[in-house]
Design an enzyme around this catalytic site. Sequence first.
Site, PDB file in Angstrom:
ATOM      1  N   THR A  46       0.860  -1.178   0.000  1.00 42.26           N
ATOM      2  CA  THR A  46       0.000   0.000   0.000  1.00 42.26           C
ATOM      3  C   THR A  46       0.898   1.231   0.000  1.00 42.26           C
ATOM      4  OG1 THR A  46      -0.161  -0.013   2.413  1.00 42.26           O
ATOM      5  CG2 THR A  46      -1.887  -1.186   1.207  1.00 42.26           C
ATOM      6  N   VAL A  48       1.134   4.328   1.571  1.00 47.24           N
ATOM      7  CA  VAL A  48       1.715   4.935   2.764  1.00 47.24           C
ATOM      8  C   VAL A  48       2.653   3.949   3.463  1.00 47.24           C
ATOM      9  CG1 VAL A  48       1.234   6.050   4.979  1.00 47.24           C
ATOM     10  CG2 VAL A  48      -0.263   6.482   3.031  1.00 47.24           C
ATOM     11  N   CYS A  49       2.247   2.681   3.506  1.00 47.64           N
ATOM     12  CA  CYS A  49       3.106   1.663   4.147  1.00 47.64           C
ATOM     13  C   CYS A  49       4.407   1.493   3.364  1.00 47.64           C
ATOM     14  CB  CYS A  49       2.367   0.331   4.264  1.00 47.64           C
ATOM     15  SG  CYS A  49       0.910   0.425   5.326  1.00 47.64           S
ATOM     16  N   SER A  50       4.329   1.515   2.057  1.00 48.96           N
ATOM     17  CA  SER A  50       5.541   1.416   1.241  1.00 48.96           C
ATOM     18  C   SER A  50       6.454   2.602   1.501  1.00 48.96           C
ATOM     19  CB  SER A  50       5.182   1.353  -0.251  1.00 48.96           C
ATOM     20  OG  SER A  50       4.487   0.161  -0.540  1.00 48.96           O
ATOM     21  N   MET A  53       8.020   2.170   5.131  1.00 53.14           N
ATOM     22  CA  MET A  53       9.073   1.150   5.206  1.00 53.14           C
ATOM     23  C   MET A  53      10.300   1.590   4.401  1.00 53.14           C
ATOM     24  SD  MET A  53       8.088  -1.169   7.345  1.00 53.14           S
ATOM     25  CE  MET A  53       7.222   0.100   8.270  1.00 53.14           C
TER      26      MET A  53
END
Length: 160
Positions: A46, A48-50, A53
């Site tokens: 996703t 924002v998660c990408s 991280m």
Amino acid sequence: MPETGDTAPDFTAPLANGDVDSITLSETLEADGGPIVLAFFPGAFTSVCSHEMSTFNDRLAEFKSAGGEVYGVSVDSPFAQNAFRDELGLEFELISDANDELIDAYDVSMDFENMGVYGVAKRSVFVIDSDGEITYAWVSDDPGVEPDYEEVEDAVRAAE
């Protein structure tokens, strides 16, 4: 929810590190001495998660020089997490909480009811020192908000 000063809930979970191994928090703290950063995120692949991280990865040298080890945590399977690590070129390992044990223990479970998605991790960060004490806790109810990376790095330095 565990707070600063509390003992971090111990766990054993699958570890996506290119292969699929296992990690036990207490054993890792004993072997490596901490501090450990647990960066919970809602889901692999996703936007924002990408970004989150990738930002942890870009700052990984700073976290390591501060004495910390970073682990991403999501409910994704370790196989999906390995594909996510490969796609982003992540140099740190991801912990799979496919059974929701960690998000329950750390009380960071959330739902996206409007999308029919239940039991994913709230975006949150815990720094745990070598004694297993939580020295920093940040939890967002808004999955679009990322942590203050400098604040997390300062927390790692303070926990060493």
